[in-house]
Design a protein around this motif. Structure first.
Motif, short mmCIF file in Angstrom:
data_model
loop_
_atom_site.label_atom_id
_atom_site.label_comp_id
_atom_site.label_asym_id
_atom_site.label_seq_id
_atom_site.Cartn_x
_atom_site.Cartn_y
_atom_site.Cartn_z
N VAL A 54 46.79 70.42 36.32
CA VAL A 54 47.71 71.04 35.36
C VAL A 54 49.14 70.71 35.76
CG1 VAL A 54 48.52 73.23 34.40
CG2 VAL A 54 46.11 72.95 34.96
N GLY A 55 49.92 70.28 34.80
CA GLY A 55 51.37 70.11 35.01
C GLY A 55 52.05 71.17 34.17
N VAL A 56 52.97 71.91 34.78
CA VAL A 56 53.61 72.96 34.00
C VAL A 56 55.12 72.90 34.24
CG1 VAL A 56 53.10 74.68 35.80
CG2 VAL A 56 53.54 75.44 33.47
N ALA A 57 55.87 73.13 33.17
CA ALA A 57 57.33 73.03 33.24
C ALA A 57 57.89 74.22 34.01
CB ALA A 57 57.92 73.00 31.83
N HIS A 93 50.76 71.46 39.38
CA HIS A 93 51.99 70.82 39.81
C HIS A 93 53.09 71.04 38.79
CE1 HIS A 93 50.43 68.45 43.21
NE2 HIS A 93 49.32 68.33 42.52
N ASN A 94 54.30 70.73 39.20
CA ASN A 94 55.44 70.69 38.27
C ASN A 94 55.22 69.54 37.29
OD1 ASN A 94 58.14 68.93 38.06
ND2 ASN A 94 58.61 71.09 37.86
N ASP A 95 55.63 69.72 36.04
CA ASP A 95 55.33 68.70 35.02
C ASP A 95 56.05 67.37 35.24
OD1 ASP A 95 57.81 69.68 34.30
OD2 ASP A 95 57.40 69.66 32.16
N ALA A 96 57.20 67.40 35.93
CA ALA A 96 57.88 66.12 36.22
C ALA A 96 57.00 65.27 37.14
CB ALA A 96 59.24 66.36 36.86
N ASN A 97 56.32 65.93 38.08
CA ASN A 97 55.47 65.20 39.03
C ASN A 97 54.22 64.64 38.35
OD1 ASN A 97 57.24 65.67 41.11
ND2 ASN A 97 56.19 67.50 41.82
N GLY A 143 67.78 70.65 31.65
CA GLY A 143 68.19 70.66 33.05
C GLY A 143 67.99 69.25 33.58
N ILE A 144 67.97 69.09 34.89
CA ILE A 144 67.66 67.79 35.48
C ILE A 144 66.47 67.97 36.41
CG2 ILE A 144 68.44 65.88 36.93
CD1 ILE A 144 71.25 66.37 36.02
N GLY A 145 65.39 67.26 36.11
CA GLY A 145 64.22 67.28 36.98
C GLY A 145 64.15 65.97 37.74
N GLY A 146 63.31 65.92 38.74
CA GLY A 146 63.19 64.67 39.48
C GLY A 146 61.89 64.58 40.23
N THR A 147 61.54 63.35 40.56
CA THR A 147 60.35 63.10 41.36
C THR A 147 60.63 61.91 42.27
OG1 THR A 147 58.94 63.82 39.54
CG2 THR A 147 57.88 62.56 41.27
N ILE A 178 56.22 62.30 46.73
CA ILE A 178 56.62 63.05 47.91
C ILE A 178 56.90 64.49 47.46
CG2 ILE A 178 58.33 63.23 49.77
CD1 ILE A 178 56.74 60.60 49.86
N PHE A 179 56.10 65.43 47.97
CA PHE A 179 56.27 66.83 47.57
C PHE A 179 57.09 67.63 48.58
CE2 PHE A 179 52.12 65.65 45.62
CZ PHE A 179 52.46 65.85 44.30
N GLY A 180 57.24 67.13 49.81
CA GLY A 180 57.84 67.94 50.87
C GLY A 180 56.99 69.17 51.07
N LYS A 181 57.64 70.33 51.21
CA LYS A 181 56.85 71.57 51.32
C LYS A 181 56.43 72.06 49.93
CE LYS A 181 57.79 74.83 54.34
NZ LYS A 181 58.64 75.82 55.07
N GLY A 182 56.75 71.29 48.91
CA GLY A 182 56.31 71.65 47.56
C GLY A 182 57.34 71.42 46.48
N PHE A 183 58.63 71.47 46.84
CA PHE A 183 59.64 71.46 45.79
C PHE A 183 60.54 70.22 45.84
CE2 PHE A 183 58.78 75.95 46.81
CZ PHE A 183 58.24 76.34 45.59
N ALA A 184 60.14 69.18 46.57
CA ALA A 184 61.00 68.00 46.68
C ALA A 184 61.28 67.41 45.30
CB ALA A 184 60.33 66.95 47.56
N GLY A 185 62.47 66.90 45.12
CA GLY A 185 62.81 66.23 43.86
C GLY A 185 63.56 67.10 42.87
#
Ligand SMILES: [Zn+2]
Length: 294
Positions: free
Chosen positions: A61-64, A103-107, A133-137, A145-152
């Protein structure tokens, strides 16, 4: 036949698809009702899956919004006010007995873009989503690369230490200066009107040669360039890939963006635009759970 499923939960619609063998197919597009409880949508989603597939192999699942990956917990969502601290994975687990990742939808979108070869699977690539907004991956050799979960979450990188307040709690976040609201406010300030054109209309006016609209995009490009220069120094990426609602206007902000970048960072600048179909998020979600399961 059992399949890996992928869902892309966005502010207005939720896309659902599956990987059957090697092929990906879209199965349904459901509305995401803004006011109904998240559980109702998650239940609807699982019903749709079970209609096709009584033993799904996995669901991605990707969610915004901000997602804590380990627990599959959605903390907040900018476009879905009812979705606060939603245990997405736990809820789905009570309805489906298969591996589930959230996951986050950008990922998930980026993962789909790598699969479709729109983001190279070698090197470091930064996907930047320019919209509300500005999202990133961060993609490294085809992996996220997720880091601890919120990278990008580049949108909350501060580009002005004492700048505009941001809903995240910080000040001067990049997305306060280089998003849809920003271009509207630049246009209003430069043109001196109370007019409220949306970014698409401002772009049309710029292409017709209207000076305030051209200057508003120049200013937007300046701020995009400031952020990209910071990221250039941090990642020395092989390239930046732009997506989101403002990306089609790259022709209008590219020269001021490049100029700003050049003044701040001597490293190469490779910018391209993503031209993906809208099912990439669901595809990426299905691939993420499949690849984690194998
Ligand atoms: Zn912020």
């Amino acid at each position: 036949m059992s399949s890996y499923w992928g869902a892309d939960i966005g502010g207005t619609s939720t896309k659902l698809g599956r990987i059957d063998g090697r092929e990906f197919e879209m199965v349904a597009v459901l509305p995401t009702p803004a006011d109904s409880p998240p559980r109702a949508l998650l239940q609807r989603l699982t019903e749709e899956i079970l209609d096709y597939d009584s033993h799904p192999e996995g669901l991605g699942v990707g969610v915004a919004g901000l997602v804590e990956i380990e627990r599959g917990l959605l903390l907040t969502s900018p476009n879905m006010p009812a979705w606060v601290n939603v245990p997405v994975r736990e809820t789905l687990r009570s309805l489906l007995s298969c591996p589930i990742v959230v996951h986050n939808d950008a990922n998930t979108f980026a993962y789909g873009a790598v699969a479709r070869k729109e983001i190279p699977s070698e090197g470091v690539w930064l996907l930047i989503t320019l919209g509300t907004g500005i999202g990133g991956t961060i993609v490294h050799d085809g992996r996220i690369i997720f880091g601890k979960g919120f990278a990008g979450e580049f949108g909350h990188m501060s580009v002005k230490a004492h700048g505009l307040p941001c809903p995240c709690g910080s000040k001067g976040c990049w997305e306060r200066y280089a998003s849809k609201d920003a271009i509207i406010s630049y246009y209003r300030e430069i043109s001196g009107t109370d007019d409220q054109p949306d970014p698409r209309e401002i772009a049309d006016r710029a292409r017709r040669g209207e000076q305030p609209a051209i200057e508003a995009f120049d200013r937007l490009g300046y701020w995009i360039g400031v952020g990209l220069a910071n990221l250039g120094w941090c990642f020395s990426p092989h390239g930046f890939v732009l997506a989101g609602g403002l990306a089609p206007n790259l022709d209008l902000f590219e020269s001021s963006c490049r100029e700003t970048y050049r003044q701040r960072c001597p490293l190469d600048l490779d910018i391209s635009r993503l031209k993906l179909a809208s099912d990439a998020g669901a595809l990426g979600a299905a691939l993420l759970v499949r690849d984690e399961d194998q």
